[in-house]
Design an enzyme around this catalytic site. Sequence first.
Site, PDB file in Angstrom:
ATOM      1  N   TYR A   1       1.059  -1.180  -0.082  1.00 11.27           N
ATOM      2  CA  TYR A   1       0.090  -0.031   0.218  1.00 11.27           C
ATOM      3  C   TYR A   1       0.870   1.272  -0.033  1.00 11.27           C
ATOM      4  O   TYR A   1       1.813   1.678   0.723  1.00 11.27           O
ATOM      5  CB  TYR A   1      -0.742   0.031   1.395  1.00 11.27           C
ATOM      6  CG  TYR A   1      -1.987   0.921   1.284  1.00 11.27           C
ATOM      7  CD1 TYR A   1      -3.189   0.708   0.652  1.00 11.27           C
ATOM      8  CD2 TYR A   1      -1.622   2.206   1.926  1.00 11.27           C
ATOM      9  CE1 TYR A   1      -4.200   2.002   0.727  1.00 11.27           C
ATOM     10  CE2 TYR A   1      -2.579   3.270   2.263  1.00 11.27           C
ATOM     11  CZ  TYR A   1      -3.818   3.148   1.281  1.00 11.27           C
ATOM     12  OH  TYR A   1      -4.797   3.950   1.307  1.00 11.27           O
TER      13      TYR A   1
ATOM     14  N   TYR B   1      -5.576   5.209  -7.558  1.00  9.38           N
ATOM     15  CA  TYR B   1      -5.863   5.282  -6.136  1.00  9.38           C
ATOM     16  C   TYR B   1      -7.125   4.955  -5.750  1.00  9.38           C
ATOM     17  O   TYR B   1      -8.125   6.101  -6.019  1.00  9.38           O
ATOM     18  CB  TYR B   1      -5.217   6.476  -5.269  1.00  9.38           C
ATOM     19  CG  TYR B   1      -5.479   6.326  -3.841  1.00  9.38           C
ATOM     20  CD1 TYR B   1      -4.879   5.349  -3.000  1.00  9.38           C
ATOM     21  CD2 TYR B   1      -6.345   7.158  -3.135  1.00  9.38           C
ATOM     22  CE1 TYR B   1      -4.827   5.258  -1.901  1.00  9.38           C
ATOM     23  CE2 TYR B   1      -6.582   7.007  -1.807  1.00  9.38           C
ATOM     24  CZ  TYR B   1      -5.951   5.987  -1.195  1.00  9.38           C
ATOM     25  OH  TYR B   1      -5.836   5.447   0.305  1.00  9.38           O
TER      26      TYR B   1
END
Length: 383
Positions: A288, A338
């Site tokens: 991440y 994203y």
Amino acid sequence: MSGALKDATAIVGIGQTPFAKNLVESERTLACRAIIAALDDAGIAPAEVDGFASYTMEETDEVEVAKSIGAGDVTFFSKVGYGGGGSCATVAHLAAAVATGQATVGVAWRSRKRGSGKRPWTNTAVQLPTPGQWTRPFGLLRPADEIGLLARRYMHEFGATRDHLFNVALACRNRANQNPAAMMYERPLTREMYMTSRWISEPLCLFDNCLETDGALACVVVSAERARDCRRKPVYVHSAAQGLPAQHHGMVNYWNDDPLTGPSWATARHLWKNSDLTPEDVDVAQIYDAFTPLIPLSLEGYGFCGRGEGAAFTEGGALEIGGRLPINTGGGGLSEAYVHGFNLINEGVKQLRGDSTAQVPDAATCLVTAGEGVPTSALLLRS
């Protein structure tokens, strides 16, 4: 997730919409498109879906999705909190539900139009019900501000530099330049561009921050037995974990004696405990990356190096294809899209199927992580 659930389920279908700013379609429409694409990828009819999992921040609920795609009776539904920290947990919840008979075909998804509309922190009149109410009056307005402060502490304590953060941004951008679906496709990044870009929250510059994207992604989870009959090569959920350390507070725990040891450490302990594998066995990782400092911190948390060694780990092309640990091979949140980290799950599946646009040769194991800093989750996938 108990070790008894090891390899009991598999991801058999993935789907996504285009990634862009200002897409015309609603979040619900995008969600349904991604889910239908994932089911088609798996060769499973929508009427067979009886389990749903998503984020608490997801605006499209399972009732609307089930009606819109034509699902049958739904016997399991779940939502996971903490934004990007919940991504991998959506798959973990489905895996547990399928393995215990609460569902037979589960769908996890995330749809988001962050590339359109207002940024959530612009409404300064709202009294936050979160720990942010104690920090935002003092200038920590955005996630970038909180991670910027954490990055400064990391630099001070362990000698990390902006060149180390550039190594992360460059690896993600290089992979996006191999991925036609990425928002940053054919947009190379140089060190000069990075070093001269504007600050977002010092020491984080423009390229240390993730993209703002409209788009949706989904995946399909079934039992390992059912997976053998599906259209595509199954990718097994070998281990999964969630983590919330003791006395954790908010997005970054400044009240802890050591804020650099975040939720990834608690998650990793559970993940590896229920696995036959170790960090040395991981061929490729999808980590991440809402902000570049989260990569070295996660490398430490998940055991790829020692504490304080994450920045140095990025040197010498270690994160590139052919390096010590290739990461974020679709471009990640920094350069592909994203969508709260869900694209990292789908990219992990692509790697283990052997059809990534930046394929790691013979990849058989992939770590996928959710957001570091917040209560988080992770998956260990294998082919």
